[in-house]
Design a protein around this motif. Structure first.
Motif, PDB file in Angstrom:
ATOM      1  N   TYR A   7       0.839  -1.195   0.000  1.00  0.00           N
ATOM      2  CA  TYR A   7       0.000   0.000   0.000  1.00  0.00           C
ATOM      3  C   TYR A   7       0.873   1.243   0.000  1.00  0.00           C
ATOM      4  CZ  TYR A   7      -3.536  -3.367   1.227  1.00  0.00           C
ATOM      5  OH  TYR A   7      -4.358  -4.456   1.214  1.00  0.00           O
ATOM      6  N   LEU A   9       0.517   5.422  -1.606  1.00  0.00           N
ATOM      7  CA  LEU A   9      -0.207   6.417  -2.400  1.00  0.00           C
ATOM      8  C   LEU A   9       0.671   7.636  -2.633  1.00  0.00           C
ATOM      9  CD1 LEU A   9      -3.729   6.460  -0.720  1.00  0.00           C
ATOM     10  CD2 LEU A   9      -3.022   5.189  -2.724  1.00  0.00           C
ATOM     11  N   ASN A  39      -2.388   5.372  -6.808  1.00  0.00           N
ATOM     12  CA  ASN A  39      -2.007   4.152  -6.105  1.00  0.00           C
ATOM     13  C   ASN A  39      -0.695   3.623  -6.679  1.00  0.00           C
ATOM     14  OD1 ASN A  39      -1.741   1.699  -4.862  1.00  0.00           O
ATOM     15  ND2 ASN A  39      -3.810   0.997  -5.293  1.00  0.00           N
ATOM     16  N   PRO A  78      -3.918  -0.775  -8.482  1.00  0.00           N
ATOM     17  CA  PRO A  78      -2.534  -0.352  -8.653  1.00  0.00           C
ATOM     18  C   PRO A  78      -2.363   0.423  -9.962  1.00  0.00           C
ATOM     19  CG  PRO A  78      -2.596  -2.597  -7.840  1.00  0.00           C
ATOM     20  CD  PRO A  78      -4.017  -2.208  -8.173  1.00  0.00           C
TER      21      PRO A  78
END
Length: 127
Positions: A7, A9, A39, A78
């Motif tokens: 994860y 961002l 992402n 993604p």
């Protein structure tokens, strides 16, 4: 060999002073901000809530919490991005905003994505 985080961002912000909506004589300064969330992680994640800390030039702070952004709770695969524009009204010609997005991965993992501090300022106010 590097490994991409599950994860991650990227958050980019652009701001604009809305002169036509502002009334400086009444201590009302209106700003728009456009945020791009991308992402960069390996797994999908959904933005479920936001938390803002808004500070004016007098040092007064306001916290704002709410579900999603602009009425949406975008889910980002993604490589995908989500762009939105919102606004803030301040009693001063300069202020700052920062905060975080509450995110949930498809596997149930919850994480905060920090929103870096940015300045709201009437043009030619800061030197």
């Amino acid at each position: 060999m590097s490994r991409t985080a599950d994860y991650s961002l990227e958050i980019q912000i652009a701001t604009q002073f809305l002169d036509e909506e502002s009334e400086p004589e009444d201590d009302r300064y209106v700003f728009a901000y456009t945020i791009r969330i991308r992402n960069l992680g390996r797994l999908p994640a959904q933005l479920v809530a936001r938390h803002w800390i808004i500070t004016d030039a007098n040092g007064r702070t306001e916290e704002v919490r709410g579900d999603g952004v602009v009425g949406e709770q975008p889910r980002l695969e993604p490589g995908e991005q989500f762009v939105y524009t919102s606004g803030a009204t301040l009693p001063t010609a300069v202020g700052t905003m920062e905060g975080s997005y509450d995110m949930v991965g498809d596997d149930g993992t919850r994480f905060d994505a920090p929103i870096p501090p940015f300045t709201l300022a009437v043009p030619r106010t800061l030197h």
